[in-house]
Design a protein around this motif. Structure first.
Motif, PDB file in Angstrom:
ATOM      1  N   VAL A  96       0.830  -1.207   0.000  1.00  0.00           N
ATOM      2  CA  VAL A  96       0.000   0.000   0.000  1.00  0.00           C
ATOM      3  C   VAL A  96       0.865   1.257   0.000  1.00  0.00           C
ATOM      4  O   VAL A  96       0.711   2.140  -0.842  1.00  0.00           O
ATOM      5  N   VAL A  97       1.788   1.344   0.948  1.00  0.00           N
ATOM      6  CA  VAL A  97       2.574   2.582   1.076  1.00  0.00           C
ATOM      7  C   VAL A  97       3.566   2.752  -0.070  1.00  0.00           C
ATOM      8  O   VAL A  97       3.948   3.875  -0.404  1.00  0.00           O
ATOM      9  N   SER A  98       3.990   1.661  -0.691  1.00  0.00           N
ATOM     10  CA  SER A  98       4.881   1.765  -1.847  1.00  0.00           C
ATOM     11  C   SER A  98       4.125   1.956  -3.149  1.00  0.00           C
ATOM     12  O   SER A  98       4.748   2.024  -4.209  1.00  0.00           O
ATOM     13  N   THR A  99       2.792   2.013  -3.085  1.00  0.00           N
ATOM     14  CA  THR A  99       1.897   2.196  -4.246  1.00  0.00           C
ATOM     15  C   THR A  99       2.041   1.069  -5.263  1.00  0.00           C
ATOM     16  O   THR A  99       1.739   1.266  -6.438  1.00  0.00           O
ATOM     17  N   PHE A 221      10.264  -6.157 -12.850  1.00  0.00           N
ATOM     18  CA  PHE A 221      10.019  -4.819 -13.393  1.00  0.00           C
ATOM     19  C   PHE A 221       8.666  -4.279 -12.950  1.00  0.00           C
ATOM     20  O   PHE A 221       8.551  -3.105 -12.578  1.00  0.00           O
ATOM     21  N   VAL A 222       7.635  -5.124 -12.991  1.00  0.00           N
ATOM     22  CA  VAL A 222       6.297  -4.669 -12.595  1.00  0.00           C
ATOM     23  C   VAL A 222       6.275  -4.274 -11.123  1.00  0.00           C
ATOM     24  O   VAL A 222       5.620  -3.296 -10.736  1.00  0.00           O
ATOM     25  N   THR A 223       7.019  -4.984 -10.296  1.00  0.00           N
ATOM     26  CA  THR A 223       7.042  -4.685  -8.866  1.00  0.00           C
ATOM     27  C   THR A 223       7.934  -3.499  -8.558  1.00  0.00           C
ATOM     28  O   THR A 223       7.541  -2.587  -7.823  1.00  0.00           O
ATOM     29  N   PHE A 224       9.150  -3.485  -9.094  1.00  0.00           N
ATOM     30  CA  PHE A 224      10.093  -2.413  -8.785  1.00  0.00           C
ATOM     31  C   PHE A 224       9.608  -1.064  -9.312  1.00  0.00           C
ATOM     32  O   PHE A 224       9.896  -0.033  -8.720  1.00  0.00           O
ATOM     33  N   SER A 225       8.886  -1.066 -10.413  1.00  0.00           N
ATOM     34  CA  SER A 225       8.348   0.181 -10.957  1.00  0.00           C
ATOM     35  C   SER A 225       7.013   0.562 -10.340  1.00  0.00           C
ATOM     36  O   SER A 225       6.406   1.553 -10.773  1.00  0.00           O
ATOM     37  N   THR A 226       6.537  -0.207  -9.359  1.00  0.00           N
ATOM     38  CA  THR A 226       5.274   0.012  -8.625  1.00  0.00           C
ATOM     39  C   THR A 226       4.069   0.001  -9.554  1.00  0.00           C
ATOM     40  O   THR A 226       3.059   0.652  -9.262  1.00  0.00           O
ATOM     41  N   ILE A 227       4.150  -0.747 -10.652  1.00  0.00           N
ATOM     42  CA  ILE A 227       2.977  -0.926 -11.511  1.00  0.00           C
ATOM     43  C   ILE A 227       2.004  -1.883 -10.839  1.00  0.00           C
ATOM     44  O   ILE A 227       0.822  -1.583 -10.677  1.00  0.00           O
ATOM     45  N   LEU A 256      15.041  -2.478  -2.196  1.00  0.00           N
ATOM     46  CA  LEU A 256      16.145  -1.924  -2.989  1.00  0.00           C
ATOM     47  C   LEU A 256      15.738  -1.703  -4.435  1.00  0.00           C
ATOM     48  O   LEU A 256      16.138  -0.714  -5.061  1.00  0.00           O
ATOM     49  N   GLY A 257      14.920  -2.617  -4.969  1.00  0.00           N
ATOM     50  CA  GLY A 257      14.513  -2.475  -6.358  1.00  0.00           C
ATOM     51  C   GLY A 257      13.621  -1.270  -6.584  1.00  0.00           C
ATOM     52  O   GLY A 257      13.793  -0.535  -7.560  1.00  0.00           O
ATOM     53  N   VAL A 258      12.679  -1.041  -5.675  1.00  0.00           N
ATOM     54  CA  VAL A 258      11.793   0.123  -5.825  1.00  0.00           C
ATOM     55  C   VAL A 258      12.593   1.413  -5.700  1.00  0.00           C
ATOM     56  O   VAL A 258      12.403   2.354  -6.489  1.00  0.00           O
ATOM     57  N   CYS A 259      13.508   1.496  -4.730  1.00  0.00           N
ATOM     58  CA  CYS A 259      14.324   2.704  -4.574  1.00  0.00           C
ATOM     59  C   CYS A 259      15.233   2.926  -5.779  1.00  0.00           C
ATOM     60  O   CYS A 259      15.382   4.059  -6.258  1.00  0.00           O
ATOM     61  N   CYS A 260      15.816   1.861  -6.297  1.00  0.00           N
ATOM     62  CA  CYS A 260      16.728   1.988  -7.438  1.00  0.00           C
ATOM     63  C   CYS A 260      15.975   2.401  -8.701  1.00  0.00           C
ATOM     64  O   CYS A 260      16.419   3.284  -9.443  1.00  0.00           O
ATOM     65  N   TYR A 262      13.126   3.929  -8.834  1.00  0.00           N
ATOM     66  CA  TYR A 262      12.654   5.304  -8.646  1.00  0.00           C
ATOM     67  C   TYR A 262      13.755   6.297  -8.995  1.00  0.00           C
ATOM     68  O   TYR A 262      13.512   7.304  -9.684  1.00  0.00           O
ATOM     69  N   SER A 263      14.979   6.036  -8.523  1.00  0.00           N
ATOM     70  CA  SER A 263      16.094   6.919  -8.866  1.00  0.00           C
ATOM     71  C   SER A 263      16.392   6.885 -10.359  1.00  0.00           C
ATOM     72  O   SER A 263      16.670   7.927 -10.976  1.00  0.00           O
ATOM     73  N   LEU A 264      16.324   5.692 -10.943  1.00  0.00           N
ATOM     74  CA  LEU A 264      16.580   5.574 -12.379  1.00  0.00           C
ATOM     75  C   LEU A 264      15.531   6.313 -13.203  1.00  0.00           C
ATOM     76  O   LEU A 264      15.852   6.978 -14.197  1.00  0.00           O
ATOM     77  N   PHE A 265      14.282   6.224 -12.797  1.00  0.00           N
ATOM     78  CA  PHE A 265      13.219   6.942 -13.516  1.00  0.00           C
ATOM     79  C   PHE A 265      13.429   8.453 -13.455  1.00  0.00           C
ATOM     80  O   PHE A 265      13.164   9.166 -14.425  1.00  0.00           O
ATOM     81  N   ASN A 266      13.894   8.954 -12.328  1.00  0.00           N
ATOM     82  CA  ASN A 266      14.136  10.390 -12.217  1.00  0.00           C
ATOM     83  C   ASN A 266      15.291  10.842 -13.093  1.00  0.00           C
ATOM     84  O   ASN A 266      15.247  11.920 -13.688  1.00  0.00           O
ATOM     85  N   VAL A 267      16.332  10.024 -13.204  1.00  0.00           N
ATOM     86  CA  VAL A 267      17.434  10.369 -14.103  1.00  0.00           C
ATOM     87  C   VAL A 267      16.961  10.326 -15.559  1.00  0.00           C
ATOM     88  O   VAL A 267      17.320  11.198 -16.368  1.00  0.00           O
ATOM     89  N   ILE A 268      16.155   9.321 -15.897  1.00  0.00           N
ATOM     90  CA  ILE A 268      15.630   9.244 -17.264  1.00  0.00           C
ATOM     91  C   ILE A 268      14.721  10.431 -17.553  1.00  0.00           C
ATOM     92  O   ILE A 268      14.689  10.945 -18.682  1.00  0.00           O
TER      93      ILE A 268
END
Length: 400
Positions: A96-99, A221-227, A256-260, A262-268
């Motif tokens: 829930v909190v990680s969306t 990918f689906v989990t780490f990207s919070t899809i 670690l995957g969600v945080c990583c 998230y950082s990668l999406f912001n750089v992209i």
């Protein structure tokens, strides 16, 4: 005269978003053939099932509808772990909190739904704050490592003296002043780390959950990207071999995957911003003159205490441009001209603020320089993750 850079216009962003959505619709053609083949296969199976077991087709369809309702309510035919024990509730709160929101566990009571709304409001906000703090720390760590590598490279090339130290005055004042890591290097490092993390997590899910390796990569990918589609969900069986170790590894990999990612999406997003700015600057030359207004002439002032806005309003009312009356001498106040107490107080406040800023920068040992080009950028400054990236990376200070 060079024209100022124009910010991103909402019309251009909407057009590019529509083009991207059309490309996604074209990609959906890959999935249109599978439901046709699967539907014909299941219809033939249902046709053979009814006569073989003496079940009429309306009764079979009613049974399937009841099964779908039970499946949506969380009832499974296989032996699954309890939904609302402490590990299950902890897993639910994390999604829930990680969306992510897999959807395999949902509140059914009115009280549970009301609590979820109140808890999710603050929980999701706190998680976004945690992601931004993680982004800031990981960028600072990468900047520290890349700066050390840069210093080592300069020392080997002979551009740094042999007595160069990390705590010396030369290190703080002169050498590598204002240096920032490249956004492309940060993108490469985060991309490699995300790929390595996904491959390791996929290997664990393949061996424990029994999925294919491609399905495991898809789940990562689906989990780490919070899809969070929910078609594949980890840690749902009643028992596993080395269950405690697997749940701990699952938690660490997802965190670690969600945080990583998230950082990668912001750089992209920084790279996408640069590409959009470049495309819209190329298209801006075809716009009319009202899309690119001529910059107004700046008022040249030499002193802090200058003639106030009354003179400029009077000249404007008379049809005279105030900018034409400004010069190196006219910007100064005449010796016989009186000044108001308000102008004197405002000028003293400005001078005192500038003096305090200079003293603070001198005490800290480095100037807090701000690039002027960032003010002309459509996505300049920003808050949250975008503000962190604009302050920490090199290519984000100017549009490219």
């Amino acid at each position: 005269m060079r024209r100022p850079r124009q910010p991103l216009r909402p019309q251009g962003i909407i057009k590019l978003s529509k083009v991207w959505q059309q490309l996604g619709d074209k990609g959906g053609i890959l999935e249109t053939k599978r439901p046709r083949r699967g539907g014909s296969k299941h219809r033939s199976r249902d046709t053979c099932f009814g006569p073989a077991h003496g079940v009429a087709e309306p009764e079979l369809r009613a049974f399937l509808r009841h099964y779908e309702a039970a499946l949506a309510a969380g009832v499974r035919a296989d032996a699954l772990r309890p939904r609302w024990d402490f590990p299950g509730a902890f897993y639910f709160v994390g999604t829930v909190v990680s969306t992510i929101g897999f959807g395999m566990t949902t509140p059914a009571t009115v009280g549970g739904k009301a609590f979820l709304i109140a808890y999710g409001l603050f929980g999701c906000a706190g998680t976004i704050l945690f992601f931004n703090l993680f982004l800031e720390r990981i960028i600072s760590l990468l900047a520290f490592i890349m700066r050390a590598c840069r210093e080592h490279q300069l020392r080997r090339s002979g551009l740094l003296p042999a007595t160069f130290g990390r705590g010396s005055a030369l290190s703080e004042a002169d050498c590598l002043a204002g240096w920032k890591p490249s956004v492309y290097h940060v993108l490469l490092i985060l991309g490699l780390f995300a790929v390595l993390l996904s491959c390791c997590a996929s290997a664990m899910y393949t061996s424990v959950e029994g999925w294919d390796y491609v399905d495991s990569l898809y789940f990562c990918f689906v989990t780490f990207s919070t899809i969070g589609f929910g078609d594949l969900v980890s840690s749902q069986h009643a028992a596993y071999r080395n269950q405690g170790l697997y749940r701990l590894g699952n938690f660490l990999f997802i965190l670690l995957g969600v945080c990583c990612i998230y950082s990668l999406f912001n750089v992209i997003s920084i790279l996408i911003k640069q590409v959009l700015n470049w495309m819209l600057r190329k298209l801006s030359c075809r716009c009319c003159a009202r899309c690119c207004p001529a910059p107004s002439a700046p008022l040249a002032r030499r002193n802090a205490i200058t003639p106030g806005s009354r003179l400029r309003r009077r000249l404007t009312a008379l049809g005279v441009d105030p900018g034409t009356c400004d010069s190196d001498t006219e910007g100064r106040r005449l010796s016989g001209e009186l000044i108001s107490m308000r102008d004197l107080t405002a000028s003293n406040k400005v001078s005192l603020a500038l003096l305090q800023k200079q003293l603070s920068e001198t005490a800290n040992g480095y100037p807090r320089s701000v690039c002027v080009n960032t003010r002309q950028n459509g996505f300049s400054g920003g808050v949250g993750a975008l503000g962190i990236m604009n302050n920490r990376l090199a290519e984000t200070s100017a549009s490219r």
